[in-house]
Design a protein around this motif. Sequence first.
Motif, mmCIF file in Angstrom:
data_model
loop_
_atom_site.group_PDB
_atom_site.id
_atom_site.type_symbol
_atom_site.label_atom_id
_atom_site.label_comp_id
_atom_site.label_asym_id
_atom_site.label_seq_id
_atom_site.Cartn_x
_atom_site.Cartn_y
_atom_site.Cartn_z
ATOM 1 N N PHE A 185 0.810 -1.218 0.000
ATOM 2 C CA PHE A 185 0.000 0.000 0.000
ATOM 3 C C PHE A 185 0.847 1.274 0.000
ATOM 4 C CE2 PHE A 185 -2.167 -3.625 1.595
ATOM 5 C CZ PHE A 185 -3.289 -3.641 0.777
ATOM 6 N N PRO A 186 1.759 1.371 -0.979
ATOM 7 C CA PRO A 186 2.552 2.609 -1.087
ATOM 8 C C PRO A 186 1.635 3.779 -1.430
ATOM 9 C CG PRO A 186 2.833 1.241 -3.046
ATOM 10 C CD PRO A 186 2.035 0.418 -2.064
ATOM 11 N N ASP A 187 2.090 4.982 -1.071
ATOM 12 C CA ASP A 187 1.283 6.184 -1.353
ATOM 13 C C ASP A 187 0.914 6.193 -2.837
ATOM 14 O OD1 ASP A 187 1.539 7.188 1.302
ATOM 15 O OD2 ASP A 187 3.598 7.757 0.818
ATOM 16 N N PRO A 188 -0.390 6.292 -3.163
ATOM 17 C CA PRO A 188 -0.805 6.128 -4.571
ATOM 18 C C PRO A 188 -0.634 7.370 -5.436
ATOM 19 C CG PRO A 188 -2.728 6.357 -3.149
ATOM 20 C CD PRO A 188 -1.535 6.347 -2.240
ATOM 21 N N TRP A 189 -0.524 8.536 -4.801
ATOM 22 C CA TRP A 189 -0.398 9.786 -5.556
ATOM 23 C C TRP A 189 -1.365 9.757 -6.751
ATOM 24 C CZ3 TRP A 189 1.821 13.427 -2.910
ATOM 25 C CH2 TRP A 189 2.823 13.096 -2.004
ATOM 26 N N PRO A 190 -2.670 9.839 -6.470
ATOM 27 C CA PRO A 190 -3.661 9.631 -7.536
ATOM 28 C C PRO A 190 -3.707 10.725 -8.602
ATOM 29 C CG PRO A 190 -4.749 10.159 -5.451
ATOM 30 C CD PRO A 190 -3.292 10.020 -5.151
ATOM 31 N N LYS A 191 -3.314 11.967 -8.246
ATOM 32 C CA LYS A 191 -3.404 13.023 -9.266
ATOM 33 C C LYS A 191 -2.313 12.829 -10.321
ATOM 34 C CE LYS A 191 -5.393 16.478 -6.252
ATOM 35 N NZ LYS A 191 -5.105 17.495 -5.272
ATOM 36 N N ARG A 192 -2.714 13.024 -11.581
ATOM 37 C CA ARG A 192 -1.780 12.786 -12.678
ATOM 38 C C ARG A 192 -0.472 13.580 -12.506
ATOM 39 N NH1 ARG A 192 -2.061 10.651 -17.743
ATOM 40 N NH2 ARG A 192 -4.242 10.176 -17.462
ATOM 41 N N ARG A 193 -0.593 14.832 -12.064
ATOM 42 C CA ARG A 193 0.633 15.641 -11.957
ATOM 43 C C ARG A 193 1.553 15.145 -10.822
ATOM 44 N NH1 ARG A 193 -3.187 18.906 -9.462
ATOM 45 N NH2 ARG A 193 -2.593 19.803 -7.451
ATOM 46 N N HIS A 194 1.024 14.259 -9.956
ATOM 47 C CA HIS A 194 1.844 13.711 -8.870
ATOM 48 C C HIS A 194 2.357 12.298 -9.165
ATOM 49 C CE1 HIS A 194 -0.358 16.580 -5.901
ATOM 50 N NE2 HIS A 194 0.674 17.170 -6.470
ATOM 51 N N HIS A 195 1.984 11.757 -10.329
ATOM 52 C CA HIS A 195 2.372 10.364 -10.612
ATOM 53 C C HIS A 195 3.880 10.153 -10.523
ATOM 54 C CE1 HIS A 195 -1.538 8.978 -12.802
ATOM 55 N NE2 HIS A 195 -1.723 9.325 -11.560
ATOM 56 N N LYS A 196 4.633 11.215 -10.832
ATOM 57 C CA LYS A 196 6.098 11.057 -10.802
ATOM 58 C C LYS A 196 6.622 10.820 -9.378
ATOM 59 C CE LYS A 196 6.886 16.091 -11.022
ATOM 60 N NZ LYS A 196 5.501 16.529 -11.256
ATOM 61 N N ARG A 197 5.772 11.100 -8.376
ATOM 62 C CA ARG A 197 6.194 10.866 -6.986
ATOM 63 C C ARG A 197 6.008 9.418 -6.559
ATOM 64 N NH1 ARG A 197 3.387 15.947 -3.803
ATOM 65 N NH2 ARG A 197 4.121 17.581 -5.199
ATOM 66 N N ARG A 198 5.291 8.630 -7.343
ATOM 67 C CA ARG A 198 5.093 7.224 -6.979
ATOM 68 C C ARG A 198 6.425 6.505 -6.885
ATOM 69 N NH1 ARG A 198 0.083 5.765 -11.098
ATOM 70 N NH2 ARG A 198 -1.590 6.458 -9.708
ATOM 71 N N ILE A 199 6.555 5.654 -5.873
ATOM 72 C CA ILE A 199 7.850 4.978 -5.701
ATOM 73 C C ILE A 199 8.091 3.948 -6.796
ATOM 74 C CG2 ILE A 199 7.024 3.196 -4.082
ATOM 75 C CD1 ILE A 199 9.766 3.710 -2.591
ATOM 76 N N VAL A 200 7.015 3.328 -7.311
ATOM 77 C CA VAL A 200 7.218 2.306 -8.351
ATOM 78 C C VAL A 200 7.388 2.988 -9.706
ATOM 79 C CG1 VAL A 200 6.298 0.260 -9.479
ATOM 80 C CG2 VAL A 200 5.927 0.605 -7.028
ATOM 81 N N GLN A 201 8.628 3.007 -10.139
ATOM 82 C CA GLN A 201 9.052 3.596 -11.408
ATOM 83 C C GLN A 201 10.092 2.645 -11.999
ATOM 84 O OE1 GLN A 201 7.536 6.265 -12.369
ATOM 85 N NE2 GLN A 201 6.867 7.315 -10.498
ATOM 86 N N PRO A 202 10.462 2.824 -13.258
ATOM 87 C CA PRO A 202 11.479 1.915 -13.821
ATOM 88 C C PRO A 202 12.763 1.841 -12.984
ATOM 89 C CG PRO A 202 10.412 3.145 -15.570
ATOM 90 C CD PRO A 202 9.867 3.708 -14.276
ATOM 91 N N GLU A 203 13.219 2.972 -12.448
ATOM 92 C CA GLU A 203 14.464 2.912 -11.658
ATOM 93 C C GLU A 203 14.274 2.048 -10.411
ATOM 94 O OE1 GLU A 203 15.855 6.423 -9.635
ATOM 95 O OE2 GLU A 203 17.764 5.451 -9.129
ATOM 96 N N PHE A 204 13.112 2.177 -9.769
ATOM 97 C CA PHE A 204 12.822 1.363 -8.578
ATOM 98 C C PHE A 204 12.890 -0.126 -8.945
ATOM 99 C CE2 PHE A 204 9.611 -1.061 -6.231
ATOM 100 C CZ PHE A 204 10.000 -0.859 -4.923
ATOM 101 N N ALA A 205 12.228 -0.484 -10.045
ATOM 102 C CA ALA A 205 12.194 -1.896 -10.443
ATOM 103 C C ALA A 205 13.607 -2.411 -10.731
ATOM 104 C CB ALA A 205 11.293 -2.062 -11.669
ATOM 105 N N GLU A 206 14.409 -1.576 -11.386
ATOM 106 C CA GLU A 206 15.788 -2.016 -11.701
ATOM 107 C C GLU A 206 16.624 -2.164 -10.423
ATOM 108 O OE1 GLU A 206 16.962 0.895 -14.610
ATOM 109 O OE2 GLU A 206 15.391 0.149 -15.956
#
Length: 231
Positions: free
Chosen positions: A134-155
């Motif tokens: 249940f990581p912070d979902p940052w639902p607003k589109r302009r906040h999506h970049k704050r989501r922890i799950v990003q390509p760098e996280f996965a790598e």
Amino acid sequence: MSETNALKHRPIRSYILRQGRMTQAQQRAFDELWPHYGCQAPDGLFDFDKLFGNQRPVILEIGFGNGDALAQNADREPENNFLGVEVHGPGVGSLMLKLAEQESHNARILRGDAMQLLRQHIPAGSLTGVLLFFPDPWPKRRHHKRRIVQPEFAELVHRALRPGGYLHMATDWQKYAEHMMSVLSSTAGFANAAGPGNFSPRPENRTLTRFEQRGQRLGHGVWDLIFTRCV
Ligand SMILES: C[S@@+](CC[C@H](N)C(=O)[O-])C[C@H]1O[C@@H](n2cnc3c(N)ncnc32)[C@H](O)[C@@H]1O
């Protein structure tokens, strides 16, 4: 852990959960538990054998909140070591109190940023599991970049896992679940445990955390994703 028995103060726990600031007495309790459970990031990479005093598998939980899942896992799986990373001080206090109450010796806590931990301090291939509930979902589109799950996280998680190690994520935001699926499915070296594009059934032993309970009250669905490092 007899020296911590004196610290089994439930009022402290509820205070820590509610407030970001602690009284002097509560801070003292926090300080007394920190040497048992807290750890600092080293200058370079963690030496987990030294940190835990044994060579058991290490499972990292990112953003453990008030520590419900980590405490239960540590209690249920003495054969594993658990490292928790969380930025929120009251959550750290809450988890330390739970660990002291159940006399767990197989958990350590780092108060700080999970991304910095993954980038700078986790040896490659050293983790058996990574948990992100249940990581912070940052639902607003302009906040999506704050989501922890990003390509760098996965790598970074892929690099941190030993071959065969797993990443288990859960969220109650469908759009974030779809984003997680997309990111992990396009990261080389991961295999979806449920088959390509599929969400995993909720494992029975996954602790029902406070955030999941809140989601249930609001009628949210829950999506589990389990990926293993295959290469
Ligand atoms: C929505 S809460 C979920 C907490 C818990 N996993 C649960 O299921 O109850 C997300 C948690 O992630 C923590 N967090 C967010 N970003 C973080 C980061 N970069 N490093 C460590 N913790 C982080 C927050 O402080 C918060 O406690």
